[in-house]
Enzyme design. Sequence first.
Site, PDB file in Angstrom:
ATOM      1  N   LYS A  15      18.086 -29.859  -6.464  1.00  0.00           N
ATOM      2  CA  LYS A  15      17.369 -29.878  -6.984  1.00  0.00           C
ATOM      3  C   LYS A  15      16.187 -29.019  -7.490  1.00  0.00           C
ATOM      4  CE  LYS A  15      13.236 -28.508  -2.662  1.00  0.00           C
ATOM      5  NZ  LYS A  15      12.853 -27.466  -3.346  1.00  0.00           N
ATOM      6  N   CYS A  55      -1.178  -2.156  21.856  1.00  0.00           N
ATOM      7  CA  CYS A  55      -1.661  -3.056  21.461  1.00  0.00           C
ATOM      8  C   CYS A  55      -0.931  -1.894  19.587  1.00  0.00           C
ATOM      9  CB  CYS A  55      -2.776  -4.047  20.774  1.00  0.00           C
ATOM     10  SG  CYS A  55      -3.330  -4.137  19.447  1.00  0.00           S
ATOM     11  N   LYS A  90      19.247 -27.646   1.714  1.00  0.00           N
ATOM     12  CA  LYS A  90      19.355 -26.407   1.194  1.00  0.00           C
ATOM     13  C   LYS A  90      21.351 -26.089   0.525  1.00  0.00           C
ATOM     14  CE  LYS A  90      15.855 -24.920  -0.273  1.00  0.00           C
ATOM     15  NZ  LYS A  90      14.173 -25.002  -0.043  1.00  0.00           N
ATOM     16  N   ASP A 150       0.907  -0.984  -0.388  1.00  0.00           N
ATOM     17  CA  ASP A 150      -0.073  -0.367   0.130  1.00  0.00           C
ATOM     18  C   ASP A 150       0.935   1.077   0.189  1.00  0.00           C
ATOM     19  OD1 ASP A 150      -2.225  -0.977   2.125  1.00  0.00           O
ATOM     20  OD2 ASP A 150      -1.851  -1.653  -0.062  1.00  0.00           O
TER      21      ASP A 150
END
Length: 698
Positions: free
Chosen positions: A120, A421, A316, A39
């Site tokens: 992979k 909060c 990985k 945004d």
Amino acid sequence: MFTKPEATTRLRELSEIITKSREAYFNLNQSDITDQEYDQNIAEVAKILEKYPELADEFKILNQVGVKPNSKFNKVKHLTPMYSLSNAFSDEDILNFLKQIRSFLDLPQTSNIDLVFEPKIDGLSLSLIYKKGNLFQALTRGDGQIGEDVTENARLIPDVPLSIPIEFETLEVRGEVYFPNSTFKELNQELIKSGIKTFSNPRNAASGTLRQFKFNKERNKNLCFFAYSVGNDPYQLADTQEMLLKMFNDLGFKTNDISKVFSNVEQLLKYYEEIFSMRPTLDYDIDGIVYKVNDLRLQERLGFRSSSPRWAIAHKFPAEMSITVIEDIEIQVGRTGTLSPVAKLKPVNIGGVIVTSATLHNKDFISGFDNKGKKIRAGVDIRIGDWVTVYRAGDVIPKIKDVDVAKRNTNSEPFAFPHFCPSCNSEVKIDKGDSAIRCHNFQGCPAQIIAGLKHFVSKKAFNIDGLGGRIIEEFYQKGLIQQPADFFRLETKSNQGLNLIELLGKGWGEKSLKNLINSIDASRSIQLDRFLFSLGIRHIGENVSQIIAGYFGSWERFYSAVKIGISKDNAQVLSEIEGIGQLMVNSIMEFFSDHKETAKVEDLLNYIEIESFIKHNKIETAITNKKLVLTGTFKEFSRAELKSICEKNGAKVLTALSANVDFLVVGQSPGSKVKKASELGVKQIFEEEFKVLIDINI
Ligand code: IVH
């Protein structure tokens, strides 16, 4: 404000970030920027264009806002689910992987287990279904249970045989589709020439090409496919993975030529280093190596955890890192009220991906401590303005590796974690259980409600296409959706004359709304495990939801056990299920004794249909639907394997004995359970009898 050339440069950067985020969103991939960042970026574009309207023609990014078109491909349930792989990041993780395999199979830790080494490939997996030797359907992975039918596009891939020389009734060949690096460059050059947006990496090019609706014959011809597994192996195609790969070649598939079998783990790890250094020379991107147990019979015994096999792991490659500055620290409030700090970074390129934020985990992490109170980064805290090393490994959210204190601004201040909060301004409290800082306004905090709604529609829950985070926020802010049942009321609202398009405004049209309503409609039928997961009960994740669904089988059975006024007996039943701890039982009890929560669930039940939980590979034997308790050690099985065998046979494995239990399976040195079973009149069976009962030969 920018000069015009600066504005053009910035618009170019922003367009790339926004387009990438939209792409990730449209393809249901994880986006690397948050909704707020998205945004902000849009707002920045608007601001720049306000000053330089003449640039609007060149940067049309704002005009393209809208919802994702409904997935254009038919959704098809996989005959066998498509699993993912668990990850390993070090040699130690690989040794551990082998240790766990041996212990599951009850083999000595010195015994030899052959592993197949396969690169992979960083593409997208595809399941090819052949019926009587002819290609019948090609499905993408989707959520692992349901994929998209991309048969028409897959038929154009040269490596995908249209027929195979074995006329099996049904055969599912699985593998990876990728866009070769060599042709990828050419593709982007062509796209630039025709003024079309380029792909940011070969993986996106493969996904974009295979999933484009109006198929572009020429582009599909560039795609390649390596076969690496079969959906399920009823025909015993081969005894080993190595043979299976050879078999694939005989059937006309390509397999990867780097693949190799190892019986010695040191040599395997050496080969990993070798391939890692060869990575830039390969014509396909790889993000690690997959190790698979070579013996397919052992693979079958090892089976699967909730979403990955026990017989394979992805090793990985090391994470890619970059250095950047923390411009801000934002606090996000999650579904269960946890306050999570996020570092807003000066955009930085890490291995081809522009990263603009990184997780800071929690208050302790910022202060320089791990969750056990031990120092990390030598106890150095993290502050706004700090220079940091950021890394990303695989798909995971970027993380902070280190802080460069030498570059710290002398007047910088430690970060002050908020006491209230940021969404609803309630006081926040430290949760003793997990030391998380939480907003306790569980029912009324907008951030928690929105996060809960996002969870409800997410891939592993109701899996509603086209309902991204931004849309949910918009719907919530406009008062359209407050609780899950509201999603299903949108259609009625619009039929009753509420002009949703007008209410929603920019970016919405008849078609996008219709698409959205259609995809909500398509999600009305849901399997029990996903439904339980969708409720967002604390501590009840995907795995636990599957265990509970497997135990109760149907919603009716589950609900009558936990409905308001949950009795002690029922709480006891829950805590006896293997894999369900007291914390989870308490959480379920708390949820279902809350009238507000059950009212929301009951409201939702008016609109949906909950399918009973069907376990895959369920075999009917003498223990199917029976309740079992295991005790002692077993000669031929580890506890874990025995439990997995029982579950494959449809039995329920409990931890505690009661008169409801059908069998106590007794191993060596069994302990007090035997005596208790005799007192309760529970039938006891020994290992040998058990094997006969379920007809297995090991
Ligand atoms: S085996 C049951 N082998 O990695 C395990 N996967 O996270 C099935 N992948 O979705 C996967 N190369 O798209 C396997 N040689 C390979 C692979 C491979 C790439 C991808 C695949 C899968 C993901 C697992």
